[in-house]
Structures are given as C-alpha cells and as structure tokens.
Write an enzyme that holds these catalytic residues in place. Structure first.
Site, PDB file in Angstrom:
ATOM      1  N   SER A 112     -20.512  -9.682 -22.327  1.00  0.00           N
ATOM      2  CA  SER A 112     -19.614  -8.559 -22.638  1.00  0.00           C
ATOM      3  C   SER A 112     -18.178  -8.697 -22.150  1.00  0.00           C
ATOM      4  O   SER A 112     -17.328  -7.900 -22.526  1.00  0.00           O
ATOM      5  CB  SER A 112     -20.196  -7.254 -22.094  1.00  0.00           C
ATOM      6  OG  SER A 112     -21.186  -6.765 -22.962  1.00  0.00           O
ATOM      7  N   SER A 130     -19.297  -5.956 -25.076  1.00  0.00           N
ATOM      8  CA  SER A 130     -19.011  -4.540 -25.035  1.00  0.00           C
ATOM      9  C   SER A 130     -17.636  -4.196 -24.458  1.00  0.00           C
ATOM     10  O   SER A 130     -17.159  -3.091 -24.665  1.00  0.00           O
ATOM     11  CB  SER A 130     -20.085  -3.832 -24.213  1.00  0.00           C
ATOM     12  OG  SER A 130     -20.012  -4.225 -22.853  1.00  0.00           O
ATOM     13  N   LYS A 155     -12.325  -1.039 -17.846  1.00  0.00           N
ATOM     14  CA  LYS A 155     -13.388  -0.583 -18.735  1.00  0.00           C
ATOM     15  C   LYS A 155     -13.910   0.772 -18.270  1.00  0.00           C
ATOM     16  O   LYS A 155     -14.012   1.027 -17.061  1.00  0.00           O
ATOM     17  CB  LYS A 155     -14.518  -1.619 -18.691  1.00  0.00           C
ATOM     18  CG  LYS A 155     -15.641  -1.413 -19.683  1.00  0.00           C
ATOM     19  CD  LYS A 155     -16.651  -2.566 -19.548  1.00  0.00           C
ATOM     20  CE  LYS A 155     -17.702  -2.541 -20.650  1.00  0.00           C
ATOM     21  NZ  LYS A 155     -18.594  -3.722 -20.583  1.00  0.00           N
TER      22      LYS A 155
END
Lengths: 100, 490
Positions: free
Chosen positions: B178, B154, B79
C-alpha cells in the site's frame, strides 16, 4: 497459475459468516458475496497443495522478546478526552441500550 | 520563485528554509495554493487544515530555523489512517466519519518534532483495504499523470499528493504493498520499512503482523531523510525494535555513483506470465543500467507468487476481522440510531458504517478463523508463511537486494476491478511476500510505460533492517536513470 475449481458458497453460509462478524447483509450482498467468496476461497485453497508437514506456524515475521516495564499507573488520558468521541454518554460513562 | 517552490525536492526546500531564502509561511502558502489548484482534478486529500498549517508556519518563522530539525518548515501530508491530534481522522470510513483523535500517532509526533508543517490528511482505501483508493467511503482519488486512471492504493492520496506537488513528503502505511504500489503508479519513491523499524502507535490497525508506516517522496534522498525522522523505538508498539539511531540521509549521500560489488537477485518467476510488456521493458532497462553501474545480476528462485498471495489474504483478512471488532458503536465512531438491544447496536452500527470491501474481508477473516476451518486456512497459511519467509531470507543471504517489478501493470482506468475483487487481489502478488517476510521494500520510478505513458516502479527488497543498502542502491540507480519527471497537471 493453477487454480482450484471455484465452489460457490451457499447463501446460508454467507449469513453464517455475517453473523460471526456481527454484520447484517442484504439479499443483494448475499448473492454477490456467495459468488465472490467461492472464487476467493478457491484461490486460498491453493495452499492445500503445499507440503507443510512438521512446519511450525509463523505468526509474526520477527521474534520479539517480551519487554517488561515497571507496573506503574500513567493516567495519560482524562475522562473528558476518552468520552469526547462517544456516540452517547451521561457525562461520566458510555451509555448503551439496557442489557439486564 | 513561488511558482517553482512546489517542484523542489524536500532536500532542496529544506535547505532553502534553513538558509532563510524561503520562509515557512511562503512555502506553506505555495503548497496550499497548489492544493487548491489540483484538488478539483485529483481529490488526494480528505481534510485540509489550512488554518493550522499557516499558524504553525508563522510560529516556526518566529522562532527561526534549527539545524537539528531536518524537516523545519517543510509541508507534509499523512494518510488518514494515522491519528492526528484535533484533526479529523477517518481511515476513509463512514464508521469514523466524525472521529477527532486526542493524540498524535508516534510518526506524526516525530514529524512535528522535526519541524514539519502538517497540511492535511490523505485519502486512502477504507481501512487500507484496496489497491486503487476507489474503496474510500468518501471519494476516489485520481492519478495526477492521467485523471482517468487510479493512483494505486491503499495510500493513493499520499502518492497523488506528492506527485502533484501539494507537499514534499507524505506518510503512508503498507500491509501488502500500500505504499510501494501507489508510489509506482504515481511516479514517486515509496518505502515500506522493515517490520519493527517504525512504530505503529496511532496507526489504525488493519493486519498487525504485516502493517508498517513509511514515507512517499519525490526522491530517494528525501525518502531517507523522512525515514531517519520516523524510525526509532517506541515502547507503545510491542513490535517496535530497540535499535541504535541511524542516519539514512548520510548513508545515501555517501552512496557514491557506482554499484560495483553489489549483487542483485532477480527472481525470473516475477518476470513471467501476467507481467505487462511495458512494465517488463522498463524494469529490464533499469536492471541493465544497474549492471552497467557495476552491479552483478544473479538469477534467484523464490516461492511462487500465487502461494504467497493466498497466504497473505488468509492472514490479512483474519487479522482484520479481529482488529476491526473494536468498531462496535459504543465508545467512538458511528452508532446506528433507533436500536433497542446491544446486539442490534453492534450489528446495525457495523453494517451501516463499513463499506463493501471491508465487510468482505471481515467476513472471510472470521470464516478462516472459525471452528472447522481454522486448521485448513489460518494455521495452514501461518505454516506457508514460515516457508515463504525462510526462502526469502535464504535468497538474501546470497545477495544484497532483490529486484522485481512493483506491480504487473501500470495504473489502470478507474472502475476496472469494481466487480471482481479476486482480480484486484492478484495485482498485489509482487509486493505481499515482502510483508509476509517482514523485509524492507523500496519502490523506485524507473520510466514511463511505452503504451500507457504511466509511471513504472522497480521494487528493491533488502535484508531485515538493512534499509541503508536499499536506499543507497536506489539513490545510485535513480541518478543514473533518466527522470520520469512530474505530471503535467496544471
């Protein structure tokens, strides 16, 4: 799900919140945020119904023992590394608009 | 064989690499071709480091595999909230558009030491604030199962990247769901480890009392393998717990095929109003399988999800407003041009650099911490947080794990929650209590929704630092359930 009746936040209050946050908002954002913040704060206000008399606040999920370590300088980073992502430098320091 | 490489599991490809049936270069090239073929449809990545990945693979091949490197030659993505040395890291924000870190996050260092090949950086909601990856300042990611739908968030880029076969594992971060929710939306396995299990050094902070880093993979065993690599004490994160090393991979392999003796708590409140029928059906089928495998299902009662949600948003926003104060246009990140005073520099740089959702959360966070409101909002939420944490702990005294849906719905169409942030916040209701309580949570794909055809995830929540039980239950259940398969993207 029970919900508090949303009370719209005033645009003046939105400007105050922006100032606290070092943000500027456009008039359009002001109108949008005033409505949305009213809804969100009403949701948050659900907590007023919970009896928390005598409950100690919890700021982290686990107890952390403060770990100590020897107080020795590590010098892990070079000045060049630290300055590499700066928007403006004089090669030695960060440069900002004149303060005094 | 190259055409099939990308559909192998991490365990399978790692084993083939160790035996030199595949070279690191072959595997890396296969993943880079998959990225090239799938990115136009899904936009999972913000930055692809093809050159660096190929050089790293060649270097690994030259040295030969080492048995003590469990990810030797295995391509991964991480990420974009995780710092990567000399590779752009933006947290999907304009304010960090040109930021290139000079250090690796702890977990990125661990991946490299374990022999992994880093392919690139996965898209996300800006500063991890969102649940659809539509709040990325650069582009939305689309779900590989249906490109008209969101991948969740996310860590949506991570989940989409794993589901599309671009990589064998990705790292995400989870503040309120997330990792688990995008894993569920994309049909992958995702684990939010116990708070304190994995160091956040080099993770761009969102809400420090809630954030954890964890893996997204295609199987539970793969998840265990990545957790084994990234778990461990790091003195640079004061919340990182010093604990003996554990081999989660071994634990999963020894899990057997039965759930006899396992007590699974089922909070009926999480299966009530607001839960889509297709999600309920898939989760109940999975629970029925667990029962047939020997698990005992027990009804448990947990605090209402709306109270947890209100508590969460107050705390997360308060902590975000404080953490994001560092983006001031002085030392790194975007600086607004043509400003004359320091105050203007702060305000203009932040106003230009942050997107709408980030501004919303910073402003509400400042508000709940401000004079006159602190006691009513922030302190109150810290008190309800204790009640919530204690209630979850008490329930877990009486069972080995708690099972709930990951999300009340399957992946929704792009743009559905564009004008109503509160509606989007309420979608996190099943995952956020786990962060408030600091517990580990595993998202396991358990089927496809019969109306939407999109993946459904079951959430298993365990005692603090008992990822072993969670992964073992997940592994047994995964093998007993029909596989959700892979999206037919190509």
């Amino acid at each position: 799900m029970t919900k508090e009746q949303p009370k719209p936040v005033s645009r003046e209050e939105v400007r105050h919140m922006a100032a606290l946050s070092r943000l500027a908002v456009t008039e359009e954002e002001e109108r949008l945020f005033a409505r949305q913040f009213g809804d969100i704060l009403a949701h948050m206000a659900l907590l007023s119904k919970v009896d928390t008399e005598g409950v100690e606040p919890l700021y982290s999920p686990h107890a952390h023992a403060a770990a100590t370590r020897p107080d020795e300088a590590a010098n892990l980073r070079t000045r060049a590394e630290i300055l590499a992502n700066a928007p403006e430098t004089d090669g030695e320091y960060f440069v900002v608009p004149r303060i005094v | 064989m190259p055409g099939d490489i990308c559909s192998l599991t991490l365990a399978e490809v790692a084993s083939a690499l160790q035996k030199r049936e595949l070279s690191a270069l072959e595997v890396t090239r296969a993943c880079l071709s998959r990225i090239e073929a799938t990115e136009p449809a899904i936009d999972a990545l913000l930055h692809v480091d093809a050159e660096g990945a190929l050089a790293r693979a060649a270097e690994l091949d030259a040295g030969g595999p080492r048995a003590e490197q469990p990810l030797w030659g295995v391509p991964v993505t991480v990420k974009d909230a995780l710092s990567t040395k000399d590779i752009p890291t933006t947290a999907a924000s304009r304010i960090l558009e040109n930021f290139v870190p000079f250090y690796d996050a702890f977990v990125v260092g661990r991946l490299r030491e374990a022999g992994a090949v880093l392919l690139g950086k996965a898209n996300m909601d800006e500063f991890a604030m969102g649940s659809a990856t539509e709040n990325s300042a650069f582009k939305p990611t689309r779900n590989p199962w249906n490109t008209g739908r969101v991948p969740g968030g996310s860590s949506g880029g991570s989940a989409a990247s794993v589901a599309a076969g671009q990589c064998f594992a990705s790292l995400g971060s989870d503040t309120g769901g997330s990792i688990r929710q995008p894993a569920a939306f994309c049909g992958c396995v995702g684990l939010k480890p116990t708070y304190g299990r994995v160091s956040r050094y080099g993770l761009f902070a969102f809400a420090s009392s809630l954030d954890q880093v964890g893996p997204l993979t295609r199987t539970v065993e793969d998840c265990a393998r990545v957790l084994t690599v990234i778990a461990g004490h790091d003195p640079r994160d004061a919340t990182s717990e010093p604990r003996p090393d554990e081999d989660f991979t071994l634990a999963v392999r020894n899990a057997g095929e039965s759930l006899a003796g396992v007590r699974l708590g089922v909070p009926r409140g999480f299966f009530g109003e607001g839960l889509a029928d297709e999600v309920r059906a898939a989760c109940e089928t999975a629970l029925e399988s667990a029962r047939k495998l020997g698990a005992e299902l027990v009804d448990v009662e947990l605090p209402p999800t709306d109270i947890a949600s209100a508590t969460y948003y107050i705390i997360a926003m308060a902590e975000a407003s404080s953490n994001l104060a560092r983006y001031d246009g002085v030392r790194y990140g975007r600086r607004a041009p043509g400003v004359h005073t320091l105050e203007e520099l702060y305000v203009e740089s932040r106003s230009e650099g942050f997107g709408e959702e980030v501004k919303r959360r910073i402003m509400l966070g400042s508000y709940v911490l401000s004079s006159g409101y602190y006691d009513a909002y922030f302190r109150k939420a810290a008190q309800t947080r204790r009640l919530i944490r204690d209630a979850w702990r008490d329930v877990l005294e009486g069972c080995d794990a708690i099972a709930t849906p990951v999300a009340p719905v399957t992946a929704w169409p792009l743009g559905s929650h564009a004008t109503d942030p509160l509606q989007a916040y309420l979608m996190d209701a099943y995952t956020i209590p786990v962060n408030l309580a600091g517990l580990p949570g595993l998202s396991l794909p358990v089927g496809l929704g019969r109306e939407s055809g999109m993946p459904v995830g079951l959430q298993l929540i365990g005692k603090a630092f008992d990822e072993t039980t969670l992964l073992s239950i997940g592994h047994v259940l995964e093998r007993a359930l029909p596989s959700v398969g892979a999206p037919r993207l190509l």
